[in-house]
Design a protein around this motif. Structure first.
Motif, PDB file in Angstrom:
ATOM      1  N   GLY A 110     -27.999  21.274  -2.656  1.00 10.62           N
ATOM      2  CA  GLY A 110     -28.594  20.167  -3.186  1.00 10.62           C
ATOM      3  C   GLY A 110     -28.086  19.690  -4.535  1.00 10.62           C
ATOM      4  O   GLY A 110     -27.072  20.075  -4.882  1.00 10.62           O
ATOM      5  N   MET A 111     -28.723  18.802  -4.869  1.00 12.82           N
ATOM      6  CA  MET A 111     -28.184  18.011  -6.010  1.00 12.82           C
ATOM      7  C   MET A 111     -29.065  17.929  -7.165  1.00 12.82           C
ATOM      8  O   MET A 111     -30.263  17.470  -6.866  1.00 12.82           O
ATOM      9  CB  MET A 111     -27.596  16.783  -5.801  1.00 12.82           C
ATOM     10  CG  MET A 111     -26.165  16.681  -5.011  1.00 12.82           C
ATOM     11  SD  MET A 111     -24.644  17.225  -5.788  1.00 12.82           S
ATOM     12  CE  MET A 111     -23.570  15.849  -5.210  1.00 12.82           C
ATOM     13  N   ALA A 112     -28.730  18.321  -8.522  1.00 10.81           N
ATOM     14  CA  ALA A 112     -29.602  17.740  -9.740  1.00 10.81           C
ATOM     15  C   ALA A 112     -29.387  16.475  -9.789  1.00 10.81           C
ATOM     16  O   ALA A 112     -28.113  16.263 -10.140  1.00 10.81           O
ATOM     17  CB  ALA A 112     -29.614  18.843 -10.751  1.00 10.81           C
ATOM     18  N   LEU A 113     -30.242  15.443  -9.893  1.00 13.60           N
ATOM     19  CA  LEU A 113     -29.861  14.172  -9.943  1.00 13.60           C
ATOM     20  C   LEU A 113     -30.757  13.606 -11.408  1.00 13.60           C
ATOM     21  O   LEU A 113     -32.109  13.671 -11.361  1.00 13.60           O
ATOM     22  CB  LEU A 113     -30.191  13.196  -9.010  1.00 13.60           C
ATOM     23  CG  LEU A 113     -30.177  11.618  -8.976  1.00 13.60           C
ATOM     24  CD1 LEU A 113     -29.006  11.261  -9.001  1.00 13.60           C
ATOM     25  CD2 LEU A 113     -31.106  11.003  -7.734  1.00 13.60           C
ATOM     26  N   LYS A 114     -29.867  12.963 -12.051  1.00 14.15           N
ATOM     27  CA  LYS A 114     -30.806  12.075 -13.406  1.00 14.15           C
ATOM     28  C   LYS A 114     -30.985  10.898 -12.700  1.00 14.15           C
ATOM     29  O   LYS A 114     -30.545  10.059 -12.313  1.00 14.15           O
ATOM     30  CB  LYS A 114     -29.824  12.032 -14.521  1.00 14.15           C
ATOM     31  CG  LYS A 114     -30.346  11.311 -15.659  1.00 14.15           C
ATOM     32  CD  LYS A 114     -29.632  11.562 -16.926  1.00 14.15           C
ATOM     33  CE  LYS A 114     -30.086  10.744 -18.196  1.00 14.15           C
ATOM     34  NZ  LYS A 114     -30.104  11.643 -19.366  1.00 14.15           N
ATOM     35  N   SER A 115     -32.471  10.628 -12.399  1.00  9.65           N
ATOM     36  CA  SER A 115     -32.865   9.383 -11.620  1.00  9.65           C
ATOM     37  C   SER A 115     -32.684   8.184 -12.296  1.00  9.65           C
ATOM     38  O   SER A 115     -32.696   7.024 -11.706  1.00  9.65           O
ATOM     39  CB  SER A 115     -34.150   9.659 -10.919  1.00  9.65           C
ATOM     40  OG  SER A 115     -35.290   9.758 -12.031  1.00  9.65           O
ATOM     41  N   HIS A 116     -32.754   8.299 -13.433  1.00 12.64           N
ATOM     42  CA  HIS A 116     -32.782   6.990 -14.354  1.00 12.64           C
ATOM     43  C   HIS A 116     -32.167   7.319 -15.874  1.00 12.64           C
ATOM     44  O   HIS A 116     -32.312   8.434 -16.037  1.00 12.64           O
ATOM     45  CB  HIS A 116     -33.883   6.098 -14.328  1.00 12.64           C
ATOM     46  CG  HIS A 116     -34.867   6.538 -15.193  1.00 12.64           C
ATOM     47  ND1 HIS A 116     -34.989   5.789 -16.434  1.00 12.64           N
ATOM     48  CD2 HIS A 116     -35.972   7.508 -15.057  1.00 12.64           C
ATOM     49  CE1 HIS A 116     -36.254   6.679 -16.945  1.00 12.64           C
ATOM     50  NE2 HIS A 116     -36.644   7.425 -16.233  1.00 12.64           N
ATOM     51  N   ASP A 117     -31.630   6.318 -16.731  1.00 11.30           N
ATOM     52  CA  ASP A 117     -30.895   6.512 -17.861  1.00 11.30           C
ATOM     53  C   ASP A 117     -31.777   7.315 -18.918  1.00 11.30           C
ATOM     54  O   ASP A 117     -31.095   8.037 -19.646  1.00 11.30           O
ATOM     55  CB  ASP A 117     -30.723   5.144 -18.394  1.00 11.30           C
ATOM     56  CG  ASP A 117     -29.376   4.475 -17.577  1.00 11.30           C
ATOM     57  OD1 ASP A 117     -28.805   5.143 -16.810  1.00 11.30           O
ATOM     58  OD2 ASP A 117     -29.471   3.408 -17.957  1.00 11.30           O
ATOM     59  N   HIS A 118     -33.100   7.052 -18.794  1.00 10.92           N
ATOM     60  CA  HIS A 118     -33.947   7.760 -19.914  1.00 10.92           C
ATOM     61  C   HIS A 118     -34.658   8.774 -19.398  1.00 10.92           C
ATOM     62  O   HIS A 118     -35.837   9.399 -20.059  1.00 10.92           O
ATOM     63  CB  HIS A 118     -34.857   6.669 -20.795  1.00 10.92           C
ATOM     64  CG  HIS A 118     -33.988   5.659 -21.293  1.00 10.92           C
ATOM     65  ND1 HIS A 118     -33.256   5.941 -22.576  1.00 10.92           N
ATOM     66  CD2 HIS A 118     -33.811   4.441 -20.922  1.00 10.92           C
ATOM     67  CE1 HIS A 118     -32.457   4.807 -22.665  1.00 10.92           C
ATOM     68  NE2 HIS A 118     -32.673   4.024 -21.826  1.00 10.92           N
ATOM     69  N   SER A 119     -34.399   9.602 -18.313  1.00 13.11           N
ATOM     70  CA  SER A 119     -34.972  10.617 -17.752  1.00 13.11           C
ATOM     71  C   SER A 119     -34.289  11.911 -18.262  1.00 13.11           C
ATOM     72  O   SER A 119     -33.179  12.304 -18.276  1.00 13.11           O
ATOM     73  CB  SER A 119     -34.876  10.634 -16.339  1.00 13.11           C
ATOM     74  OG  SER A 119     -35.881  11.605 -15.708  1.00 13.11           O
ATOM     75  N   THR A 120     -35.043  12.822 -18.784  1.00 18.00           N
ATOM     76  CA  THR A 120     -34.560  14.350 -19.266  1.00 18.00           C
ATOM     77  C   THR A 120     -34.647  15.175 -18.187  1.00 18.00           C
ATOM     78  O   THR A 120     -33.369  15.800 -18.013  1.00 18.00           O
ATOM     79  CB  THR A 120     -35.506  14.653 -20.565  1.00 18.00           C
ATOM     80  OG1 THR A 120     -35.789  13.874 -21.297  1.00 18.00           O
ATOM     81  CG2 THR A 120     -35.149  16.185 -20.884  1.00 18.00           C
ATOM     82  N   LYS A 121     -35.880  15.203 -17.610  1.00 19.20           N
ATOM     83  CA  LYS A 121     -35.754  16.259 -16.276  1.00 19.20           C
ATOM     84  C   LYS A 121     -35.223  15.610 -15.213  1.00 19.20           C
ATOM     85  O   LYS A 121     -35.398  14.379 -14.623  1.00 19.20           O
ATOM     86  CB  LYS A 121     -37.237  16.494 -15.884  1.00 19.20           C
ATOM     87  CG  LYS A 121     -37.915  17.463 -17.229  1.00 19.20           C
ATOM     88  CD  LYS A 121     -39.253  17.527 -16.710  1.00 19.20           C
ATOM     89  CE  LYS A 121     -39.251  18.656 -15.471  1.00 19.20           C
ATOM     90  NZ  LYS A 121     -40.700  19.085 -15.239  1.00 19.20           N
ATOM     91  N   PRO A 122     -34.319  16.174 -14.679  1.00 22.39           N
ATOM     92  CA  PRO A 122     -33.733  15.589 -13.331  1.00 22.39           C
ATOM     93  C   PRO A 122     -34.327  15.963 -12.084  1.00 22.39           C
ATOM     94  O   PRO A 122     -35.622  16.530 -12.110  1.00 22.39           O
ATOM     95  CB  PRO A 122     -32.312  16.599 -13.097  1.00 22.39           C
ATOM     96  CG  PRO A 122     -32.914  18.221 -13.700  1.00 22.39           C
ATOM     97  CD  PRO A 122     -33.884  17.709 -15.072  1.00 22.39           C
ATOM     98  N   LEU A 123     -34.254  15.187 -10.979  1.00 24.08           N
ATOM     99  CA  LEU A 123     -34.756  15.480  -9.515  1.00 24.08           C
ATOM    100  C   LEU A 123     -34.029  16.488  -8.962  1.00 24.08           C
ATOM    101  O   LEU A 123     -32.621  16.632  -9.081  1.00 24.08           O
ATOM    102  CB  LEU A 123     -34.744  14.317  -8.985  1.00 24.08           C
ATOM    103  CG  LEU A 123     -35.753  12.990  -9.320  1.00 24.08           C
ATOM    104  CD1 LEU A 123     -35.689  12.039  -8.473  1.00 24.08           C
ATOM    105  CD2 LEU A 123     -37.197  13.616  -9.589  1.00 24.08           C
TER     106      LEU A 123
END
Length: 322
Positions: free
Chosen positions: A194-207
């Motif tokens: 899978g992939m760890a994704l930063k879902s938007h610019d100001h998100s600390t925790k990834p999806l």
DNA sequence: GCGACAG
DNA sequence: ATCTTGTCGC
């Protein structure tokens, strides 16, 4: 009236569940099967779906299962279906699907019968796909049973096959620059799970995005990013918000209003979708026999007669015998 | 007692 | 999942 959840299943049940997962796993397609998935702008994609299950507080049995369909790329809600359900199977890590998926399959089937034109072209699922103990998480399970492309989106890393939320992992997260940035999650065997994704610019925790069914990991990550107004992809976020809301409305009047001193700041809700003329029973009948509940009931003490040889029906005529 | 533990 | 208040920031 808060019923208590069943305890941990017998080893025999877990064994049957594992066998079912192994069986259904052979039907997973982990590549793009639709034309829009290969298009850089996803042209041809018009409807994205999301599912979620929210619980009544203090009750691990009563819950609300929801399915929503949003337009793409506008991400406006076109369809909403919430219904109260009773979850009989307990939550066991690695077997989430056996608790929740029967009701989600029901919701998809209802849509298929009543509003086929609103059928989503892909479903976002709260939980993992192939990033799983046995490579078959809830997103794969729902995908195979409905034959819909599915994307697994987890909020926490499932530490499996050597994956660890350790200092190195946290450092990689810290290095994600902007929304859309990601890094691969390599399992012990060298496979990318899978992939760890930063879902938007100001998100600390990834999806944590992984393949569910009928979609490549690359397309899944790209589309997930394309569906994030906030950290959680909009389809899942709407399913979550609306299922919680449904529980509040359903249980609020009779519940215990004194315990909730009113501190809400939510503005308004659109309210423009078929929210059921409500002639429906609280729990719909199973249209697709996903054998999940039957496995549970057959095996546990409550059921006197265990019967083998049950038949699994998957959406197109894909049949399998246990 | 301690760490894991999708939702 | 749910239990829970305020708080810092845009």
């Amino acid at each position: 009236m808060a019923r208590k959840a069943a305890g941990r299943p017998q080893e025999e049940t877990l064994s049957l569940w594992k066998r079912e997962q192994a069986l259904l796993k052979t039907l997973v397609v982990d590549r793009d099967t639709e034309a829009w998935q290969r298009d850089l702008a996803f042209s041809g994609l018009q409807r994205v779906g999301g599912v979620d299950v929210s619980f009544v507080k203090g009750d691990s049995v009563s819950a609300c299962a929801s399915l929503v369909v949003l337009s793409y790329p506008e991400l406006e809600v076109m369809y909403e279906d919430c219904r109260m359900v009773s979850l009989t199977a307990p939550y066991v890590s690695g077997f989430l699907a056996f608790r929740e998926v029967p009701f989600l399959v029901d919701a998809v089937q209802q849509l298929r019968e009543k509003e086929p034109r609103l059928m989503p072209q892909v479903l976002f699922v709260d939980g993992n796909g192939v990033l799983h103990h046995r490579g078959f998480g809830v997103a794969c399970h729902l995908g195979v049973l409905t034959d819909l492309p599915c994307i697994g989106v987890a909020k926490k890393l499932l530490q499996v096959d050597g994956l660890e939320n350790n200092a190195l992992h946290k450092e990689k997260i810290r290095l994600l620059k902007g929304g859309g940035d990601s890094f691969p999650l390599m399992g012990g065997s060298g496979t990318v799970l899978g992939m760890a994704l930063k879902s938007h610019d100001h998100s600390t925790k990834p999806l944590y995005v992984s393949v569910g069914h009928k979609m490549s990991l690359e397309a899944a990550v790209r589309l997930t990013h394309g569906c994030c107004k906030f950290r959680i992809p909009e389809p899942v976020r709407q399913a979550d918000i609306r299922s919680r809301d449904y529980i509040r409305r359903t249980l609020g009047v009779q519940g215990a209003p004194a315990l909730r001193p009113e501190r809400s700041k939510k503005a308004q809700r659109p309210k423009a979708c078929p929210q059921g003329a409500s002639e429906e029973p609280a729990v719909s009948c199973c249209v697709i026999n996903c054998s999940v509940k039957s496995t549970w009931q057959r095996t546990e003490p409550t059921c006197p007669s265990p019967c083998e040889g049950a038949i699994l029906e998957v959406h197109p005529p894909a049949l399998a015998v246990i």
